[in-house]
Structure formats: C-alpha cells, structure tokens
Design an enzyme around this catalytic site. Structure first.
Site, short mmCIF file in Angstrom:
data_model
loop_
_atom_site.label_atom_id
_atom_site.label_comp_id
_atom_site.label_asym_id
_atom_site.label_seq_id
_atom_site.Cartn_x
_atom_site.Cartn_y
_atom_site.Cartn_z
N HIS A 275 0.88 -1.18 0.00
CA HIS A 275 0.00 0.00 0.00
C HIS A 275 0.91 1.22 0.00
O HIS A 275 1.99 1.20 0.61
CB HIS A 275 -0.83 0.12 1.28
N ASP B 293 2.40 1.89 3.29
CA ASP B 293 3.39 0.95 3.84
C ASP B 293 4.80 1.45 3.62
O ASP B 293 5.71 1.10 4.37
CB ASP B 293 3.27 -0.43 3.16
#
Ligand code: XLS
Ligand code: NI
Ligand code: NI
Length: 449
Positions: free
Chosen positions: A104, A107
């Site tokens: 993501h 992240d």
C-alpha cells in the site's frame, strides 16, 4: 551476500529436498521444475507483502509491538526510517528468492504534513524501489492505496457521506495507480477498507452503492487514460473493519460489477481467510471466480477454525490449497495474478528469522499443492466423473433445452408420454473425496522431485 538485517540467513534460500534437515531450505519449491510444461515459479508467481511483514510490529489491541522492527519506532526520523524499511524488505525478498512483492502507498511512504508531501515521499521511495527491483529482479505484483487507516476514512472512502473524502481517496488512488505503473506492477488492487457500514441507522445504502460504482468507473477511466496495462482487482471481504463490508464475496462483487457495466474492467483478488469469514470455503470462492471468468489473483493465508476473525496466518495445509489450485490450473492458470502472502507472523514469533520460516513453509505448501493439482488434472480424477455426470447436457435433450428449442409445453408432452422418465444417480461424494486423498498421498513420491 551481505549480512544485513537478517544476519542468520547468510545464503539465498535454496531447494534442499523433502528430506532436508535445514529449516532454511525449500523442501518442495523448485522454481525451475516443470509442472505441466510450465516452471513452478511461473505457475505460482509468489509475492511478499510489505504491510504485515515490515510495516507492523506485532502490536494488538492488548499490547505493544513484540517484533524487532526498529524503523517503526515513532521517534525515528520518518524518511530515513522508510528507506531502512525498504532496504530490509528487499534484503528479505532477495534472500527468499521470490519474484514479486506488494504494498500500500502508506506501507512505504511517511504521511507527512499534507497530501503534496505524502506524494513527494512516495515518489522518492518509488525511485528507490526501482533501483532495488533492478538489483534483485523482483517486481511489483500489485500496488494499492491505503484508504482505511487515517481518521478521515472512518466512514469509508468512496462510500463516505462527505464527497470531499471521496475526492481525497480519488487523489490517493490516482497517484498510487501511476506509481504501480512506474514499477511495472501487473495488477492494481482495491480492497474495500471501510466501504461498508457499522449501523444502518446512519447509512444510505442507495447513495453509497452509487458512489462506489462512480469511483470504480473513475479508476477504470484513469487506467485507460495513462495506458496502465495491468489488471484492476477488487478484493472481497464480508466484515472487518466494518460490521458489513459491501464487497462481501466474489458473487456479490460480480453482481455489482455487472449491474454497473464494469464487469470487463475488474477481476477478483481472492483471499483465503476472507472466504472463510464469508462462510464459504476458499475453494468455493476460487471456483466461483474461475467459472465466471473473474479470477485475478490470490491473497494466500489461512484463518483459525476456532475463531471467527481475520487471523491472516501463513498457509500450511496442502489439503486446503490443492483444490483451489486445481481450479486455477483448470481455468488456465494465472495471467497477471499470483499468490501474495497476505499473512502475518504470530505475535510471539519474535526472532528475525521467523519471517523466513513462515514464508518458506508457505511457499512449500503452495508448491506441494500445485503438484497435487497437476496430478488431479493429468489423472482426470475429478474431470472424468464430472463429464460423465453432466453427459446428458451434451446429448440431444440437453442441447435442445439450452438452445431454446423446448418450451414448458413440449417438455410436458414428453414427460406425460413417458419418453422422459429420469432415475436418481449417485453423486459419489465419498468416492471422490477418497480419490482426491489418494492423489494427495501418492504425490508424496512426486514431491521428491
Ligand atoms: C485486509 C486486506 C488487505 C488487502 C490490501 O483484510 O486483506 O490486506 O489485501 O489492502
Ligand atoms: Ni488481502
Ligand atoms: Ni485479510
């Protein structure tokens, strides 16, 4: 190979064979081994996910982090910490030797003080990722935007009652889709995050459905505008974080896409533990997707049969994976998708090397299940009896019905004259279950490679 963070793993993980006593070796997975004429690595297309493995420190709602992830220390300077996280992630991916990874936007990139700053952070880290991809040969299986962590998304992203939140989510997805394209990602995933409701008392289902459809159209339009060649995927999940998630299961999403003219734009990213949360088997979800031409990719993990939440454990059961893999092979295998380990360590697995043990076990289980699935195909264990069971539909009566040459009245006449007089036929479930088990047991030999 440099020592790095995972200093106990000094060599890349290699195939050691089924009798190997080295826990840091693959027992079954041989990337080059041909299965039905295709390399094992190309069948499975395995990816490491960055969120569970590198962006989570083992915290749960009862306790603080237990895993050794120094870059997650809130006192750390965000960009150097983000760079360290990425360096360690690629050290892991390189030593494990799997071809893909997934993440993501949040992240890898620190939030910063504004959207513009977040975008700059993400661009800088994308540049770094490109360098690591070149060095390791590993590439992006899929990218996705985190539309659920920040408090602005507490009431959903596309389905939020506030159109400004929709707009913010659109900005984030636009950028992450472009980042995914830059990294050569073969898919882009939309998991529903908080698209759902906690109570119907404050929820307008009609509006939220229309908003979600609009959002999905915008994403597909942007994909075509920038010429992104990957596949757009939606990931079903029935509950958690909201009480009811709109993308409940494969069939629900499929119906929603068809209703909104989106069925050619999206495929499914099916997660094993989400299937079980929906009261289905993982096998069911994969079989539904394959049967309807909707299979995209898989999030590999497992739940715990004794509790009902998304425990995201690493898969370890050949029995559970063999039949889903059989459906995937039957459907022609993955095109852009693969197996992403959307799985996390248990909180007590606090040695750095535990992350290797978890992935090695998962990879070997997938490899072993692949061998079983290939045997099921080659021996026609299930396809033979299936063809026999439906043979009538290939005969004159079945064809006449399906092609529209019969009506209720013509059928009534045939039944009344005695021309049609069906007899019950055994479904042979237990026999088929035993036949599958026999293949699982006898491929022990084949697994020796
Ligand atoms: C959460 C989901 C998530 C997606 C990516 O349950 O599985 O991890 O795969 O947003
Ligand atoms: Ni997932
Ligand atoms: Ni999940």
């Amino acid at each position: 190979m440099e020592e790095g963070f995972f200093s106990e793993v000094t060599e890349p993980i290699r195939f050691g064979g089924i009798d190997s006593t080295d826990p840091l070796s693959f027992k079954v997975y041989q990337p080059e081994r041909l299965v039905m004429g295709k390399r094992m690595e190309d069948h499975l297309r395995i990816g490491v996910c960055l969120w569970h493995s590198f962006a989570w420190d083992g915290r749960d709602m009862f306790g603080v982090g237990t895993l050794d992830r120094p870059w997650l220390d809130p006192a750390a300077d965000p960009m150097p910490a983000a760079r360290q996280k990425m360096a360690v992630a690629f050290e892991f991916i390189e030593k494990l030797g799997t071809p893909y990874y997934c993440f993501h936007d949040r992240d890898v990139a620190p939030e910063g003080g504004s959207f513009a700053e977040f975008r700059d952070n993400l661009d800088a880290l994308t540049d770094e990722a490109l360098g690591y991809q070149e060095r390791t040969g590993s590439t992006l299986l899929w990218g996705t935007a985190n539309l659920f962590t920040h408090p602005r998304y507490q009431g959903g992203a596309a389905t939020n009652p506030d159109p400004e939140v929709f707009a913010y989510a659109a900005a984030q997805v636009k950028h992450m889709l472009e980042v995914t394209q830059r990294l050569g990602g073969t898919n882009y995933v939309l998991w529903g995050g908080r698209e759902g409701y906690d109570t119907l008392l404050n929820t307008d289902l009609r509006r939220e459905g229309a908003q979600l459809a609009r959002f999905l159209h915008l994403v597909a339009e942007h994909k075509h505008r920038i010429g992104f060649e990957g596949t757009l995927l939606i990931e079903p999940k029935p509950m958690e974080p909201t009480k009811h998630q709109y993308d409940f299961d494969s069939a629900t999403i499929h119906g929603f896409l068809v209703r909104n003219g989106l069925e050619d734009e999206y495929r499914l990213n099916i997660e094993a533990n989400h299937a079980t949360l929906a009261g289905h088997s993982f096998h069911h979800e994969v079989a539904y997707a394959v049967a309807n031409g909707m299979l995209g990719s898989i999030d590999a993990n497992r739940g715990d049969p004794q509790n009902g939440w998304d425990t995201d454990q690493f898969p370890n059961s050949v029995e559970d994976l063999a039949l889903p893999l059989y459906e995937i092979l039957k459907g022609g295998g993955f095109t852009t998708g693969g197996f992403n380990f959307d799985a996390k360590l248990r909180r007590q697995s606090s040695n750095r090397t535990d992350l290797f043990h978890a992935h090695i076990g998962g990879v070997d289980t997938l490899a072993r299940a692949l061998l079983v699935a290939a045997e099921l195909i080659e021996r026609r264990t299930l396809s033979g009896p299936l063809a026999e069971r439906y043979a009538g539909w290939d005969g004159p009566l079945g064809a006449a019905i399906l092609e529209g040459h019969e009506t209720l009245a013509t059928l009534e006449a045939k039944v009344a004259s005695g021309e049609i007089d069906p007899k019950p036929v055994s479904g042979r479930q237990e026999q088929l279950e035993s036949a599958v088990n026999q293949v699982i047991w006898t491929t022990d030999q084949a697994a020796r490679g």
